[in-house]
Design an enzyme around this catalytic site. Structure first.
Site, mmCIF file in Angstrom:
data_model
loop_
_atom_site.group_PDB
_atom_site.id
_atom_site.type_symbol
_atom_site.label_atom_id
_atom_site.label_comp_id
_atom_site.label_asym_id
_atom_site.label_seq_id
_atom_site.Cartn_x
_atom_site.Cartn_y
_atom_site.Cartn_z
ATOM 1 N N ASN A 67 0.855 -1.178 0.046
ATOM 2 C CA ASN A 67 0.107 -0.020 -0.145
ATOM 3 C C ASN A 67 1.125 1.272 -0.076
ATOM 4 O O ASN A 67 2.052 1.114 0.061
ATOM 5 C CB ASN A 67 -0.792 -0.010 1.158
ATOM 6 C CG ASN A 67 -0.086 -0.023 2.326
ATOM 7 O OD1 ASN A 67 0.579 1.047 2.742
ATOM 8 N ND2 ASN A 67 -0.393 -1.224 3.280
ATOM 9 N N ASP A 123 -4.191 -6.150 5.227
ATOM 10 C CA ASP A 123 -5.192 -6.802 5.692
ATOM 11 C C ASP A 123 -5.020 -8.252 5.532
ATOM 12 O O ASP A 123 -5.364 -9.331 6.120
ATOM 13 C CB ASP A 123 -6.570 -6.440 5.496
ATOM 14 C CG ASP A 123 -6.636 -4.970 6.195
ATOM 15 O OD1 ASP A 123 -6.642 -4.859 7.384
ATOM 16 O OD2 ASP A 123 -7.004 -3.917 5.302
ATOM 17 N N LYS A 179 9.093 -17.573 -9.630
ATOM 18 C CA LYS A 179 8.241 -16.395 -10.427
ATOM 19 C C LYS A 179 7.047 -17.014 -11.158
ATOM 20 O O LYS A 179 7.370 -18.096 -11.930
ATOM 21 C CB LYS A 179 9.178 -15.723 -11.132
ATOM 22 C CG LYS A 179 8.726 -14.219 -11.854
ATOM 23 C CD LYS A 179 9.621 -13.746 -12.797
ATOM 24 C CE LYS A 179 8.793 -12.413 -13.434
ATOM 25 N NZ LYS A 179 9.496 -12.001 -14.635
ATOM 26 N N PHE A 209 -3.930 3.500 15.373
ATOM 27 C CA PHE A 209 -4.592 4.520 14.411
ATOM 28 C C PHE A 209 -5.884 4.045 13.614
ATOM 29 O O PHE A 209 -6.156 2.859 13.540
ATOM 30 C CB PHE A 209 -3.517 4.780 13.462
ATOM 31 C CG PHE A 209 -2.389 5.769 13.912
ATOM 32 C CD1 PHE A 209 -1.675 5.720 14.898
ATOM 33 C CD2 PHE A 209 -2.629 7.219 13.437
ATOM 34 C CE1 PHE A 209 -0.710 6.546 15.519
ATOM 35 C CE2 PHE A 209 -1.937 8.110 13.934
ATOM 36 C CZ PHE A 209 -0.997 7.762 14.821
ATOM 37 N N LYS A 261 -13.559 0.816 17.011
ATOM 38 C CA LYS A 261 -12.131 0.166 16.874
ATOM 39 C C LYS A 261 -11.651 -0.071 18.445
ATOM 40 O O LYS A 261 -10.762 -0.741 18.581
ATOM 41 C CB LYS A 261 -11.270 0.707 15.848
ATOM 42 C CG LYS A 261 -10.904 -0.090 14.813
ATOM 43 C CD LYS A 261 -10.149 0.738 13.539
ATOM 44 C CE LYS A 261 -10.943 0.491 12.459
ATOM 45 N NZ LYS A 261 -10.326 1.199 11.265
ATOM 46 N N LYS A 307 -10.423 -3.850 18.820
ATOM 47 C CA LYS A 307 -8.886 -3.961 18.822
ATOM 48 C C LYS A 307 -8.557 -4.192 20.356
ATOM 49 O O LYS A 307 -7.364 -4.644 20.393
ATOM 50 C CB LYS A 307 -8.116 -2.940 18.377
ATOM 51 C CG LYS A 307 -8.832 -2.762 17.065
ATOM 52 C CD LYS A 307 -7.737 -3.400 15.891
ATOM 53 C CE LYS A 307 -8.242 -2.750 14.479
ATOM 54 N NZ LYS A 307 -7.280 -3.234 13.404
HETATM 55 O O1 C5P Z 1 -8.709 -2.121 11.172
HETATM 56 P P1 C5P Z 1 -7.618 -1.126 10.933
HETATM 57 O O2 C5P Z 1 -6.801 -1.634 9.465
HETATM 58 O O3 C5P Z 1 -8.389 -0.018 10.203
HETATM 59 O O4 C5P Z 1 -6.957 -0.524 12.049
HETATM 60 C C1 C5P Z 1 -5.820 0.284 12.129
HETATM 61 C C2 C5P Z 1 -4.866 0.103 13.107
HETATM 62 O O5 C5P Z 1 -4.975 -1.396 13.519
HETATM 63 C C3 C5P Z 1 -3.846 0.662 13.189
HETATM 64 O O6 C5P Z 1 -3.292 1.019 14.211
HETATM 65 C C4 C5P Z 1 -3.072 -0.531 12.411
HETATM 66 O O7 C5P Z 1 -1.767 -0.091 12.549
HETATM 67 C C5 C5P Z 1 -3.428 -1.630 13.294
HETATM 68 N N1 C5P Z 1 -3.149 -2.914 12.399
HETATM 69 C C6 C5P Z 1 -2.561 -3.860 12.856
HETATM 70 N N2 C5P Z 1 -2.443 -5.072 12.340
HETATM 71 C C7 C5P Z 1 -3.406 -5.160 11.367
HETATM 72 C C8 C5P Z 1 -4.298 -4.203 10.743
HETATM 73 C C9 C5P Z 1 -4.162 -3.181 11.301
HETATM 74 O O8 C5P Z 1 -1.736 -3.706 13.842
HETATM 75 N N3 C5P Z 1 -3.204 -6.541 10.589
#
Ligand code: C5P
Length: 406
Positions: free
Chosen positions: A209, A277, A287, A323, A337, A341
């Site tokens: 990304n 994600d 390859k 974040f 979140k 989280k």
């Molecule tokens: O779910 P989302 O991606 O919106 O969440 C963002 C937060 O979760 C950020 O703090 C990001 O660093 C963290 N994150 C993570 N591991 C992932 C996805 C998101 O630590 N696989």
């Protein structure tokens, strides 16, 4: 705050070098120890004898002096200090620092140090305003180099403008506030994630990304500036490693998680990385060949590093900060979140197209915790980082120190 601290003062060439003699006196009056490196340019303006007399220490000047190396190697010289101060910092020395050159004792000590550096630039106004000097300054600041001055005024060369070295009292105040700020998180451990992750498709292709890592790197630097022993776990970025921070470079989300676990215990974890994600379920060892039909990539969900740290049981950092980059319903989505989280704070930022936040220089954020929403004005990412680090320091003040922190 200066009492008992060791300052390594680098005096480079410039008429302002005479003010450095006064600086030595003032640091010593406050109980600080001053060791000096005098560059050959600096020695054209002040004598080693005056510097030695005022600092009551040997003056170092020649990289290749066998006696100096035997008594105190240049690496030890720069590491034994609590802070390196370059006053005056000439355009030439700033250029050497920005490009990592090490062709005399001063530049070698500055390259070899693991300590913070404060520079007090002094030069002709046109040299100061030249894009080359300004680019060097930006590079140095991004590496965590602190600056004081220059001031505007009449110059020894007869011109007027910015370029005069800050006065000894101003440099002293900058040194003082460095040591005062440095104490706030000293003995604390911080873990920060930053940048994107790369998820391999095959040995040459990957999913990624556009995260620049700017915000996460700035947070790691800001926490380290407050004295925290900071580990930055980062995906690939174009950024220099912040000075004074222990940087672990990883590529994938799984590597990021493993590196974060290794970095525990920590008092605070800030997850600013844009973790992918999903990853490719079955990475190809070779390859992938073009054979007329596009391959179908099956994806699988990556571990959530933030949620993992928040659920780390006994090794859970006391404060876990995530974040939330959202393009709509910012506050509602970010607040949700906090629960999903299991973290303590969520820093919510609007990344809808047109805000320029993703990959840009500025950020407008809302810090959400159990008590509510704290909305900040639009700030540079460095200022967001400094403010967040200060909020973290306030929060941890009074709490006992975690784990093996010393
Ligand atoms: O779910 P989302 O991606 O919106 O969440 C963002 C937060 O979760 C950020 O703090 C990001 O660093 C963290 N994150 C993570 N591991 C992932 C996805 C998101 O630590 N696989």
């Amino acid at each position: 705050m200066i009492a008992g601290k060791r300052v390594l003062l680098v005096i480079s060439g410039g008429i302002a070098a005479y003010k450095s003699l006064e600086l030595i006196r003032r640091v010593r009056e406050r109980g600080g120890d001053v060791r000096c490196i005098l560059t050959s340019g600096g020695a054209e303006f002040v004598t080693p004898l005056s510097v030695a007399a005022l600092s009551e220490n040997k003056v170092y000047g020649d990289l290749f002096s066998l006696t100096d190396e035997a008594e105190m190697g240049h690496i030890r010289l720069s590491r034994e200090a609590d802070l390196l101060v370059v006053a005056p910092a000439s355009a030439d020395l700033m250029a050497k620092m920005a490009t990592g050159r090490a062709d005399d004792l001063a530049s070698t000590a500055l390259l070899a140090t693991d300590k913070r550096v404060l520079i007090a630039p002094a030069m002709n106004v046109r040299m100061w305003e030249h894009p080359a000097t300004q680019a060097n300054l930006a590079t140095l600041r991004a590496q965590g180099v602190l600056t004081v001055g220059p001031n505007a005024g009449d110059m020894a060369c007869g011109e007027y403008g910015p370029g005069r070295m800050a006065e000894p009292a101003e440099i002293l105040a900058a040194i003082d506030s460095f040591f005062a700020a440095g104490a706030r998180l000293s003995g604390r451990r911080a873990l920060v994630t930053s940048g994107p992750t790369y998820e391999a498709i095959d040995p040459v292709r990957y999913l990624a990304n556009r995260s620049s890592g700017r915000q996460g790197h700035a947070i790691a630097l800001a926490l380290s500036r407050l004295g925290a022993e900071t580990t930055l776990v980062t995906g690939p970025t174009r950024l220099a490693d912040p000075a004074g921070v222990d940087v672990v470079h990883i590529e994938s989300a799984e590597e990021m998680l493993a590196a974060c676990r290794t970095a525990l215990p920590a008092d605070v974890a800030v997850c600013a990385a844009a973790v992918a994600d999903w990853r490719v379920a079955k990475t190809s060892g070779q390859k992938l060949k073009k054979n007329g039909t596009a391959p179908k990539l099956a994806l699988t969900t990556n571990p959530d590093i933030l949620a993992n740290l928040a659920a780390a049981g006994n090794s859970r950092p006391r404060l876990v900060v995530g974040f939330a980059a959202e393009t709509e319903n910012l506050i509602a989505h970010a607040t949700a979140k906090l629960t999903s989280k299991g973290c303590d704070w969520i820093v919510a930022n609007d990344v809808s197209p047109g805000t320029g936040t993703f990959g840009g220089e500025e950020n407008s954020v809302h810090v959400i915790d159990a008590a509510g929403v704290d909305s900040w004005p639009r700030l540079s990412k460095d200022d967001v980082a400094a403010r967040l680090a200060a909020r973290i320091a306030d929060h941890l003040a009074g709490a006992s120190v975690t784990g093996s922190a010393s």
